[in-house]
Design an enzyme around this catalytic site. Structure first.
Site, short mmCIF file in Angstrom:
data_model
loop_
_atom_site.label_atom_id
_atom_site.label_comp_id
_atom_site.label_asym_id
_atom_site.label_seq_id
_atom_site.Cartn_x
_atom_site.Cartn_y
_atom_site.Cartn_z
N SER A 129 37.03 43.95 49.41
CA SER A 129 37.78 44.86 49.38
C SER A 129 37.69 45.53 47.71
O SER A 129 37.50 44.84 46.87
CB SER A 129 39.32 44.72 49.52
N ASN A 166 38.05 44.36 35.41
CA ASN A 166 38.50 45.68 36.13
C ASN A 166 40.09 45.61 36.13
O ASN A 166 40.53 44.68 36.10
CB ASN A 166 37.89 45.76 37.56
N GLY A 207 43.81 49.33 39.37
CA GLY A 207 45.42 49.47 39.47
C GLY A 207 45.52 50.12 40.83
O GLY A 207 46.30 50.84 41.14
N LEU A 208 44.79 49.70 41.96
CA LEU A 208 45.11 49.96 43.32
C LEU A 208 45.13 51.40 43.54
O LEU A 208 46.00 52.07 44.16
CB LEU A 208 46.21 49.29 43.88
N CYS A 264 46.64 41.40 43.72
CA CYS A 264 45.95 42.32 42.74
C CYS A 264 46.70 42.07 41.33
O CYS A 264 47.69 42.22 41.00
CB CYS A 264 46.38 43.68 43.03
N THR A 298 40.36 38.17 41.71
CA THR A 298 40.06 37.98 40.19
C THR A 298 40.85 36.99 39.26
O THR A 298 42.05 37.07 39.67
CB THR A 298 39.87 39.46 39.51
N GLY A 323 32.60 38.39 39.32
CA GLY A 323 31.10 38.22 39.07
C GLY A 323 30.89 36.93 38.91
O GLY A 323 31.62 35.87 39.21
N GLY A 378 31.51 36.04 43.23
CA GLY A 378 30.27 35.92 42.30
C GLY A 378 29.18 35.44 43.02
O GLY A 378 28.18 35.27 42.73
N GLY A 391 31.39 40.99 46.52
CA GLY A 391 32.07 41.65 45.93
C GLY A 391 31.29 42.52 44.74
O GLY A 391 30.65 43.53 44.91
#
Lengths: 271, 307
Positions: free
Chosen positions: B20, B68, B71-72, B129, B195, B219, B246, B267
């Site tokens: 996503s 990153n 912020g959706l 998130c 993340t 990553g 990653g 991703g």
């Protein structure tokens, strides 16, 4: 919009043209076939199996010549320094063409264009200028650089038929100060001579504060300006939503909706 | 060679899914790969109401990774269900919606909207998130609180028609505890990891490099930590696991599956190499062939420890 390709390209040359400024020429038949002035590419600097630097570098297309693409760039950090070390015979992975080019209107007519370049922002404006001149427009090209060693492309722009004026921040060449001062000065003479600057289109690429000032100058005089923005960017294709820029109609993506925007669209002071 | 995997009673043609937020809604990638070759596409997370996203800069490079704080940003679940999902369902692969919310009610509402005319093959519940704050829990993220996780999953499970997958944050002391809570509440599978919290500073300006100050790290930099999270959950909780973190090549896929993942998501790699999934799938097949493993399923959890 033309098809995009992630193309593995041969480095044809990678020449230093001025202090910290390089032109990388690559053989990129698929990208070159679909590219137009103002579009950009995203260059992978790391080796194929390496993980660092992970993110590619977005670079404006400087020239499209047959199967070859040239990219003019300035060494500003680790990625661009590594790029400057890629010699002829090496391969680089390049994604493009990305984004939308400048809108140049219909060929013919006697309209005038003022092209404003700040630093290596000159990169996407050279092929634009050549197109404008080919279309029969008159082009005044204003180059702003920090110092005379960083003034690039002036000779070839003159050769193409543009009237070129230069300014440097330290006054070592041309008018001392920012290129936006040069723009104001130029518009003053045009306004007094032609009584209407409104028929003139401004095209600009350079650092954000410069573009903001260009936008303010255009607005004050009710002129149209197209600005090409730079941004922290990852995917280049509108997937990650990373390179957002605030516009009057909400966030847009520099990579997909730009990099060229009408200056009146941009909300310059976000915070 | 049999690459199929079954998760939540649903068969997928291969275990390589697009994560996503890294694959748009698929159409951004049609110039680079055949979408029908992808095991599943997990769409960008949607919320009940449209969101503008965070201030800029939203992305910054870090060693072998990136931070990153998008912020959706999204146009809302109604728009997704009406405009995006029907198109995605024509790509010839499984489509997984991803939903997030600021209260249990918002998650349930999203699930309701996705149970209408056009339904996804599964729903991934983004409880993790790092760039938005959730209500309904004392913690910053839903998935940092086993109780909040349980409540959301249970409520969505009741409403959703499709299998549900809980996407968890690695920013916890005991990931297995959260995974167990999600499983007990009815999650058909667990995706891990989202993340890691991180930040980066420009020493010359003394300013954060992200507009939101902090963001999520992804990553190859996080891969060892993500593999460990998968292994922790695999050991302790009997639930299907989708490994994320990653993955850049076929051997990385194998690594996650040996640790216990039934499938994986690619991703950040999509963002730096848009055609990567085709390459990674090819490499993974080559690996299985070389190892004389006839089915992708047969390597799940085959970690050899001791003697």
């Amino acid at each position: 919009m033309g098809k995009k390709t992630d193309e593995i390209c041969d480095v044809a040359s990678n020449k230093k043209i001025a202090e910290d400024h390089f032109i990388l020429e690559i053989t990129a038949p698929k990208i070159a076939k679909n590219a137009v002035p103002g579009q950009f590419v995203s260059v992978q600097v790391r080796e194929e199996r390496a993980t660092d630097p992970l993110i590619r570098i977005p670079l404006g297309i400087y020239r499209i010549k047959g199967k070859k693409l040239s990219l003019l760039y300035k060494v500003v950090g680790r990625g661009t320094r590594m790029l400057s070390e890629k010699k002829k015979g090496k391969k680089v992975r390049v994604l493009g063409p990305l984004g939308n080019g400048f809108m140049t209107g219909a060929p013919g007519g006697k309209e005038k264009a003022v092209v404003v370049a700040g630093g290596h922002g000159v990169a996407p404006l050279v092929s634009l200028t050549e197109k404008l001149i080919k279309d029969g427009k008159r082009v005044v090209f204003l180059i702003g650089a920090r110092t005379k060693k960083h003034v690039v492309c002036d000779a070839e722009l003159r050769k193409a038929g543009a009237r070129v004026c230069v300014s440097t921040e330290d006054g070592t060449r041309g008018k001392k100060g920012y290129v936006t001062e040069l723009l104001k000065e130029y518009l003053k003479t045009t306004e007094s001579k032609e009584k209407k600057a409104q028929g003139v289109t401004i095209y600009a690429c350079g650092p954000k504060p410069m573009l903001e000032e260009v936008s303010r100058i255009a607005k004050e005089r009710k002129m149209k300006a197209q600005v090409s923005l730079d941004a922290y960017m990852v995917c280049g294709i509108g997937a990650c939503l990373g390179c957002a820029v605030k516009t009057t109609t909400g966030y847009k993506m520099v990579c997909k909706d730009g990099p060229v925007f009408g200056s009146e669209e941009i909300v310059w002071k976000e915070r | 060679m049999d690459l199929t995997v079954t998760i939540g009673g649903m068969k997928f043609k291969n275990p390589l899914w697009a994560a996503s937020g890294t694959f748009g809604c698929g159409k951004e990638f049609v110039d680079f790969l055949d979408l029908s070759e992808v095991g599943a596409i997990v769409a960008k997370t949607v919320t009940l109401n449209p969101r503008e996203g965070n201030s800029t800069p939203r992305v910054v490079e870090t060693p072998s990774g990136m931070l990153n704080s998008i912020g959706l940003e999204n146009k809302g679940v109604e728009h997704f269900a009406a405009e995006v999902l029907p198109e995605m369902k024509r790509y010839g692969t499984r489509v997984i919606a991803s939903i997030s919310g600021f209260s249990r009610q918002e998650f349930v509402e999203c699930a309701r909207v996705l149970s209408g005319k056009s339904t996804p093959d599964a729903i991934e519940i983004n409880l993790s998130c790092p760039n938005v704050r959730h209500g309904h829990t004392k913690c910053l993220l839903m998935a940092q609180d086993p109780k909040a996780t349980k409540e959301v999953i249970r409520a969505v499970k009741k409403r959703a028609k499709a299998p549900i997958i809980a996407k968890l944050t690695p920013n916890v002391t005991d990931i297995a505890e959260i995974a167990r809570a999600a499983k007990d509440a009815g999650a058909d599978a667990i995706s891990l990891v989202n993340t890691y919290f991180g930040m980066a500073i420009d020493p010359l300006t003394m300013r954060p490099l992200l507009g939101n100050v902090v963001g999520g790290l992804s990553g190859p930099a996080i891969r060892p930590m993500a593999v460990k999270a998968v292994w922790e959950v695999y050991k302790k909780v009997k639930v299907a696991i989708i490994g994320i973190g990653g993955i850049m090549n076929g051997l990385d896929v194998a690594e996650f599956m040996i640790a216990g993942a039934n499938a994986v998501q690619i991703g950040t790699t999509n963002l730096v190499e848009p055609g990567a999934m085709t390459r990674i799938l090819r490499e993974y097949k080559e690996y299985l062939k070389k190892m004389k493993i006839s089915s992708a399923r047969n390597i799940v959890g085959r970690l050899k420890t001791g003697g």
